[in-house]
Write a protein that holds these residues in place. Structure first.
Motif, PDB file in Angstrom:
ATOM      1  N   ALA A   1       5.944  -6.333   5.663  1.00 17.33           N
ATOM      2  CA  ALA A   1       6.756  -5.969   4.506  1.00 17.33           C
ATOM      3  C   ALA A   1       5.970  -5.134   3.510  1.00 17.33           C
ATOM      4  CB  ALA A   1       7.288  -7.235   3.826  1.00 17.33           C
TER       5      ALA A   1
ATOM      6  N   LEU B   1      10.928 -12.858  -8.559  1.00 16.19           N
ATOM      7  CA  LEU B   1      10.547 -11.777  -7.658  1.00 16.19           C
ATOM      8  C   LEU B   1       9.967 -10.635  -8.481  1.00 16.19           C
ATOM      9  CD1 LEU B   1      13.676 -11.615  -5.303  1.00 16.19           C
ATOM     10  CD2 LEU B   1      11.506 -12.764  -4.849  1.00 16.19           C
TER      11      LEU B   1
ATOM     12  N   TRP C   1      12.952  -6.144  -7.006  1.00 15.08           N
ATOM     13  CA  TRP C   1      13.083  -6.721  -5.673  1.00 15.08           C
ATOM     14  C   TRP C   1      14.394  -7.460  -5.469  1.00 15.08           C
ATOM     15  CZ3 TRP C   1       8.260  -8.506  -2.587  1.00 15.08           C
ATOM     16  CH2 TRP C   1       7.327  -7.477  -2.563  1.00 15.08           C
TER      17      TRP C   1
ATOM     18  N   ALA D   1      16.868  -4.852  -4.671  1.00 16.61           N
ATOM     19  CA  ALA D   1      16.638  -4.319  -3.329  1.00 16.61           C
ATOM     20  C   ALA D   1      17.128  -5.296  -2.264  1.00 16.61           C
ATOM     21  CB  ALA D   1      15.150  -4.024  -3.138  1.00 16.61           C
ATOM     22  N   TYR D   2      16.920  -6.587  -2.500  1.00 24.99           N
ATOM     23  CA  TYR D   2      17.433  -7.590  -1.555  1.00 24.99           C
ATOM     24  C   TYR D   2      18.958  -7.557  -1.507  1.00 24.99           C
ATOM     25  CZ  TYR D   2      19.010 -12.065   0.239  1.00 24.99           C
ATOM     26  OH  TYR D   2      19.680 -13.024   0.943  1.00 24.99           O
TER      27      TYR D   2
ATOM     28  N   PRO E   1      14.256 -12.065   1.327  1.00 23.67           N
ATOM     29  CA  PRO E   1      13.123 -11.165   1.122  1.00 23.67           C
ATOM     30  C   PRO E   1      11.952 -11.689   1.951  1.00 23.67           C
ATOM     31  CG  PRO E   1      14.052 -11.896  -0.982  1.00 23.67           C
ATOM     32  CD  PRO E   1      14.657 -12.754   0.081  1.00 23.67           C
TER      33      PRO E   1
ATOM     34  N   GLU F   1       6.347 -10.523  -3.968  1.00 25.05           N
ATOM     35  CA  GLU F   1       5.711  -9.570  -4.866  1.00 25.05           C
ATOM     36  C   GLU F   1       4.689  -8.777  -4.075  1.00 25.05           C
ATOM     37  OE1 GLU F   1       2.635 -11.711  -7.450  1.00 25.05           O
ATOM     38  OE2 GLU F   1       3.829 -13.380  -6.652  1.00 25.05           O
ATOM     39  N   HIS F   2       4.113  -7.763  -4.711  1.00 17.86           N
ATOM     40  CA  HIS F   2       3.041  -6.990  -4.074  1.00 17.86           C
ATOM     41  C   HIS F   2       1.867  -6.915  -5.040  1.00 17.86           C
ATOM     42  CE1 HIS F   2       1.910  -3.418  -1.287  1.00 17.86           C
ATOM     43  NE2 HIS F   2       0.931  -4.288  -1.445  1.00 17.86           N
TER      44      HIS F   2
ATOM     45  N   THR G   1      12.590   0.941  -0.767  1.00 19.99           N
ATOM     46  CA  THR G   1      11.450   0.843  -1.669  1.00 19.99           C
ATOM     47  C   THR G   1      11.885   0.241  -2.992  1.00 19.99           C
ATOM     48  OG1 THR G   1      11.809   3.064  -2.581  1.00 19.99           O
ATOM     49  CG2 THR G   1      10.350   2.883  -0.657  1.00 19.99           C
ATOM     50  N   ALA G   2      10.916  -0.236  -3.719  1.00 22.98           N
ATOM     51  CA  ALA G   2      11.121  -0.699  -5.094  1.00 22.98           C
ATOM     52  C   ALA G   2       9.896  -0.282  -5.886  1.00 22.98           C
ATOM     53  CB  ALA G   2      11.322  -2.214  -5.150  1.00 22.98           C
TER      54      ALA G   2
ATOM     55  N   PHE H   1       9.590  -2.175   0.355  1.00 25.85           N
ATOM     56  CA  PHE H   1      10.249  -3.478   0.205  1.00 25.85           C
ATOM     57  C   PHE H   1      10.774  -3.878   1.572  1.00 25.85           C
ATOM     58  CE2 PHE H   1      14.163  -5.938  -0.199  1.00 25.85           C
ATOM     59  CZ  PHE H   1      13.679  -7.040  -0.884  1.00 25.85           C
TER      60      PHE H   1
ATOM     61  N   SER I   1      13.743   2.237  -7.715  1.00 29.28           N
ATOM     62  CA  SER I   1      13.748   2.742  -6.346  1.00 29.28           C
ATOM     63  C   SER I   1      13.871   4.256  -6.343  1.00 29.28           C
ATOM     64  CB  SER I   1      14.886   2.114  -5.540  1.00 29.28           C
ATOM     65  OG  SER I   1      16.141   2.469  -6.081  1.00 29.28           O
TER      66      SER I   1
END
Length: 578
Positions: free
Chosen positions: A164, A238, A242, A245-246, A369, A373-374, A412-413, A418, A538
């Protein structure tokens, strides 16, 4: 035929270009890989069928590859296996060529990709962020185009979280479907060999070669795919953008004809917390605890491993053991968990599994998801255990419940990949992959702000190309809009930055990739296709304007959009042709 040789030469040139040494623990010399490629090409030229001929493979450093040391990212643990693990052997028998073993969170303990004396594996898209773990090197090798396929393992999500975070596909099969002989265990009762690729068909094909014969999948009643989603509010915190995006991914499945049904996510998240906070972590001590104790007590010698393997110890550890301190702490603390606590946790898990599977009884897959997080490398360094726990919120329970899963990109986010994950019943691996196809078919999104909006003169062009309305939104507040002197009348959108820009009304349409290409070839000047940042962060392709065309054009930004300028009513948010 020189397909394999060409692929090897291209791969090594790419490896030198990206200059990411932390990806690899044991990279084969190019001459050695080329010699094997020559032999593969000769076999095919002689008429032998090798369906994976020319496919390059990387293998996580806790999986045996003959000729390479198996280190599990601990140099003092290294040994040189005499044979490939079954998963590797089966791919090689089909023609795949291994070019190296990859870095990982030591002893496959972690979801961050930083717990290795061989270095933290940086993300393929943003080197300041983590790659995700524990199969970090494998995922990044695929994402950067160094190899076609890579093997990982998955106990708590290690075959899905890095997929991911790097924008690729990670397939985690049903437990036991792929043999785990020749794999250094993390938790032997849960470990699965997984596969990474840039596309879903590639992962599914690889699994077909690696897997043992599986029992028939559970029967399902006829009808559209039935997809479970959590009740509102159950996803928890999140990263920004995100949740939206989900939701887009869920609606994508709905538009493909799937039926969405809400379930209570509580059994899944409670079981996920038990994997590390409960007694199940004791199995990690069973796997390598004796080695860790010996190394920490000073009776091991990392230099012995260098002599045995022929590989130089490139660790940056400061205690001389080669042990990552976070990993060592997790494993040694597990030594003292009392047996009665394990039995209590097993009873609690059995109850949660029953609750979870009852809710999934009538659905084909659960959409979540992949992770939460990233984080950056610095954020993980500041809180290694807390960040890791958050990353496994949705993945930790999958193997505890005996389920299969596939992680796929979902846009993407905030300019970063994502991904979502589809989780299915045991031995429904093929079914879950087919559901995931609805999220990975060749299609893209396009943002429109003017004459292609719903009800405007050029909207018919989108409809004729098979486009479907997705949602109404606005751009980020970094654009200005100008009225152009064209026929039909249309606006020009330009990016000016946050200091001068404003949010502009927009619509997002889903369009087949071929349709977008045709639209681009027919796009008249001064219009151009670029990337537009939307309000949720995004980015999608969209219509922009050449700055040279704005001379004398009226700035209509204050109207909030093209329809506002024309004085026409704007459809309610979220409506449009379906």
């Amino acid at each position: 035929m020189t397909r394999a040789v060409t692929r090897v030469r291209t791969a090594y040139a790419r490896i030198r270009e990206v200059d990411r040494p932390e990806i690899w623990i044991g990279l084969r010399p190019q001459a050695e890989a080329e010699a094997e490629a020559v032999a593969l090409d000769a076999r095919v030229a002689d008429g032998e069928r090798l369906p994976l001929h020319g496919t390059l493979l990387a293998v996580k450093g806790n999986i045996d590859v003959a000729g390479l040391p198996t280190t599990a990212a601990c140099p003092a643990y290294a040994y040189r296996p005499e044979a490939d693990s079954p998963a590797v052997a089966r791919l090689r028998a089909a023609g795949a060529l291994v070019i190296g073993s990859t870095n990982l969170d030591q002893f496959a303990t972690g979801l961050v990709g930083t717990r290795s004396p061989y270095g933290a594996v940086r993300n393929a898209h943003d080197p300041a962020r983590i790659s995700g773990g524990s199969s970090s090197g494998s995922a990044v090798a695929v994402a950067l185009g160094l190899v076609d396929l890579a093997l990982g393992t998955d106990t708590a999500g290690s075959g899905r979280v890095p997929a991911a975070l790097n924008g690729i596909v990670g397939l985690k099969p049903t437990y036991g479907l792929v043999p785990t002989e020749g794999v250094v265990p993390a938790c032997a009762s849960l470990d699965c060999v997984t596969v990474f690729a840039r596309t879903l068909p590639e992962t599914s094909r690889a699994l077909s070669f690696m897997a043992d014969a599986a029992p028939p999948a559970p029967a399902r009643a006829p009808g559209p795919w039935r997809i479970a989603v959590p009740r509102p509010g159950q996803l928890g915190d999140l990263a920004p953008g995100w949740a939206a995006a989900y939701e887009r991914a869920a609606q994508e499945l709905a538009r493909s004809g799937a039926e969405l049904t809400e379930i209570d996510l509580t059994p899944f998240t409670e079981a996920a917390a038990m994997l590390y906070d409960g007694a199940f972590v004791a199995e990690r001590y069973t796997a390598v605890g004796a080695f860790v104790d010996k190394a920490m007590n000073g009776s091991g010698d990392a230099s012995d491993a260098t002599e045995a393997t022929g590989f130089t110890d490139s660790t940056d550890s400061t205690d001389g053991t080669g042990l990552d301190p976070t990993v060592a702490g997790i494993i040694t603390r597990a030594r003292d968990i009392p047996a009665h606590r394990l039995f209590a946790d097993q009873a609690r898990l059995a109850a949660l599994r029953t609750q979870a599977l009852d809710q999934l009884a009538d659905v084909d897959a659960l959409l979540l998801p992949t992770t939460t997080e990233h984080p950056t490398l610095d954020e993980v360094a500041a809180d290694p255990l807390g960040v890791n726990a958050r990353l496994g919120r949705f993945t930790n329970s999958t193997n505890l419940f005996g389920l299969c899963a596939v992680a796929v990109p979902a846009g993407t986010a905030h300019n970063l990949p994502f991904g979502v994950m589809l989780i299915g019943h045991a031995h429904t691996d093929d079914r879950v992959a087919r559901v995931a196809e609805a999220l990975t078919t060749p299609a893209t999104r396009v943002a429109v702000v003017g004459a292609h909006l719903t009800g405007q003169p050029l909207n018919g062009q989108l409809l004729a190309l098979g486009a479907e309305f997705e949602r109404a939104t606005t751009t980020a507040a970094t654009y200005r809009l100008h009225a152009l002197d064209t026929r039909p009348a249309k606006p020009g959108l330009v990016h000016v930055g946050a200091a001068r820009g404003a949010a502009i009304e927009a619509e997002v349409w889903r369009i087949p990739a071929a349709g977008l290409g045709r639209l681009l070839t027919e796009l008249p000047r001064p219009m151009t296709l670029g990337r537009i940042t939307l309000a949720d962060g995004s980015e999608v392709p969209g219509f922009l304007c050449e700055p040279s065309a704005l001379a004398g054009a009226e700035d209509i930004t204050s109207h909030g959009g093209w329809r506002g300028y024309l004085g026409r009513p704007t459809p309610p948010t979220g409506t449009g042709p379906r």
